[in-house]
Structures are given as structure tokens and as C-alpha cells.
Design an enzyme around this catalytic site. Structure first.
Site, mmCIF file in Angstrom:
data_model
loop_
_atom_site.group_PDB
_atom_site.id
_atom_site.type_symbol
_atom_site.label_atom_id
_atom_site.label_comp_id
_atom_site.label_asym_id
_atom_site.label_seq_id
_atom_site.Cartn_x
_atom_site.Cartn_y
_atom_site.Cartn_z
ATOM 1 N N ASP A 1 36.775 23.699 45.616
ATOM 2 C CA ASP A 1 35.472 24.353 45.623
ATOM 3 C C ASP A 1 34.545 23.568 44.699
ATOM 4 O O ASP A 1 34.893 22.492 44.229
ATOM 5 C CB ASP A 1 35.589 25.820 45.202
ATOM 6 C CG ASP A 1 36.113 25.965 43.782
ATOM 7 O OD1 ASP A 1 36.252 24.945 43.083
ATOM 8 O OD2 ASP A 1 36.376 27.102 43.368
ATOM 9 N N LYS B 1 38.556 25.373 52.710
ATOM 10 C CA LYS B 1 38.785 25.821 51.334
ATOM 11 C C LYS B 1 39.544 27.147 51.306
ATOM 12 O O LYS B 1 40.540 27.281 50.596
ATOM 13 C CB LYS B 1 37.442 25.935 50.611
ATOM 14 C CG LYS B 1 37.558 26.346 49.149
ATOM 15 C CD LYS B 1 37.047 27.747 48.933
ATOM 16 C CE LYS B 1 37.259 28.164 47.478
ATOM 17 N NZ LYS B 1 36.744 29.537 47.260
#
Length: 209
Positions: free
Chosen positions: A139, A121
Site C-alpha cells: 500500500d 493489494k
DNA sequence: AACTCGGGGCA
DNA sequence: TGCCCAGAGTT
């Protein structure tokens, strides 16, 4: 689940709602961006934003971090939680930046993910926001918005969501899509009490697979 | 695959 | 004041 065409339309509508939001704000270079995103793991980035003002006054460069220690970092980030781990990651990460990358943030996934505290991420945020390279960071906000609007199955993993979004959006839309969806997820499509129903335009396209 | 790290925000 | 939130590393 929505068809690909329909899913793309919903995402473009979310972008149209928030066309120019910058969810990662006030960071002056990719070093600050990298550290800020790394520190954001499992934390609200409002808290990170506050903490990083003084943090980057004290540690303006990777070199300045390597001359200190994790213990010296901790007081600056105690308010964000998980701070012992994060102080350690920040220190190790900066050591790697200095030793392997001349103090510069690398611009490819392999090198980014080799850094301490940097996972997929975070790497995707650096690639897309920091370097303008097509990438899509997933996310929990993005995940929730996509599932709540039936863009992806409820059981989809972050990696599956990432790959799917990349398959339905043109590359030049990925960075803004990421930021707009996060903004929407944070402010409207809450984990509890999502208020998406107040946005009927998102439901114009009802085509399902 | 489960566990750990830890605070802030909100009901 | 107790529940819920948010990624990466380790075992």
C-alpha cells in the site's frame, strides 16, 4: 539504491522494532477481514475499524448481505468515504461469495481478484494475513517507507516493489514484514515530516548499488 | 493513462 | 477551512 543484502537488513530491523504488530485487528474470520480490507481502500483504517463494529453486527455473514441491498449497507459506512461504491462492491462481492464459493473466502489470488472491490493489494492481505500464504501487500505506507529508505527506486510501481521485496526476503518473513513496515510508515515515516532519523539503527547499513 | 468516487485528519 | 491522505473500477 541499497544493495539487496542491505535492504533485507533494514527491513529486518523494522521487523525487530515492531515484532508482533497486528495492523489488521479484531476481525473474527476471513469474511470480516476481506470486507474490512476492501473498505480500507483510500481510507484510514481507524475509520474502518470504528464502522465495522456495527457493520458486522448487522451483517455477520455474506449471506446476510445478499439478503439486504447496497442502500442498506450505506448508512453503516458513510463515515469512511467513497461509501456508495464500497456498499455496491460489498454487496456484489458477497453475492459472488455465496453463489460461486459457498459463502467462503477463496484462498487463491485468481479467485480473490475476481471479487468485486478486491484488487491486488487486498488479495495479498487476505492471502498473507488470512491464509498464511506467502504474499506481500504494497500500500502507500509500504511504498513510501521503501522509497524513503532507498530500498526501491522512487519511480517503482507497487507491483515492482512487491516483486522486489519477495526476492530479498524469506517467505516466512513476508507477512510480519508487511505489518511492521505499515506500522512504521503510519507512526514514524509519515508522508510529511518523517521521523525516521530518530531510528539510527535503520541507517547502519549504507551499502549502495 | 486519466478519471471517479467522498469522507476524516491535520495545519 | 483548505490541503492532503488512501485503491479499485471504468472509460
Amino acid at each position: 539504491m541499497l544493495t539487496k543484502e542491505c535492504a533485507r537488513q533494514v527491513i529486518e530491523e523494522i521487523i525487530a522494532l515492531y515484532p508482533n504488530v497486528e495492523t489488521v485487528l479484531n476481525y473474527r474470520n476471513n469474511y470480516e477481514l476481506l470486507i474490512a480490507v476492501m473498505l480500507s481502500a483510500q481510507t484510514t483504517d481507524i475509520a474502518v475499524n470504528k464502522a465495522t463494529v456495527k457493520l458486522f453486527e448487522r451483517f455477520p455473514t455474506p449471506e446476510s448481505v445478499t439478503h439486504a441491498s447496497p442502500a442498506e449497507i450505506e448508512p453503516y459506512i458513510q463515515s469512511i468515504g467513497l461509501y456508495r461504491n464500497k456498499a455496491k462492491y460489498m454487496f456484489q462481492c458477497c453475492q459472488q461469495l455465496v453463489e460461486k464459493y459457498s459463502g467462503e473466502v477463496p484462498n487463491n489470488r485468481k479467485d480473490l481478484e475476481s471479487l468485486a472491490g478486491v484488487g491486488r493489494k487486498t488479495a495479498n492481505v487476505i492471502l498473507s494475513v488470512g491464509f498464511g500464504i506467502p504474499a506481500f501487500a504494497v500500500d502507500t505506507h509500504v511504498s513510501r517507507v521503501c522509497k524513503h529508505h532507498d530500498i526501491v527506486p522512487a519511480k517503482a510501481t507497487p507491483r515492482q516493489i512487491e516483486d522486489y521485496i519477495i526476492s530479498i526476503l524469506p517467505p516466512e518473513l513476508l507477512t510480519q514484514a508487511h505489518q511492521s513496515i505499515i506500522f512504521f510508515g503510519r507512526n514514524i515515516c509519515h508522508p510529511r515530516n518523517p521521523q525516521c532519523e530518530n531510528y539510527p539503527q535503520l541507517y547502519c547499513c549504507q551499502e549502495h548499488i
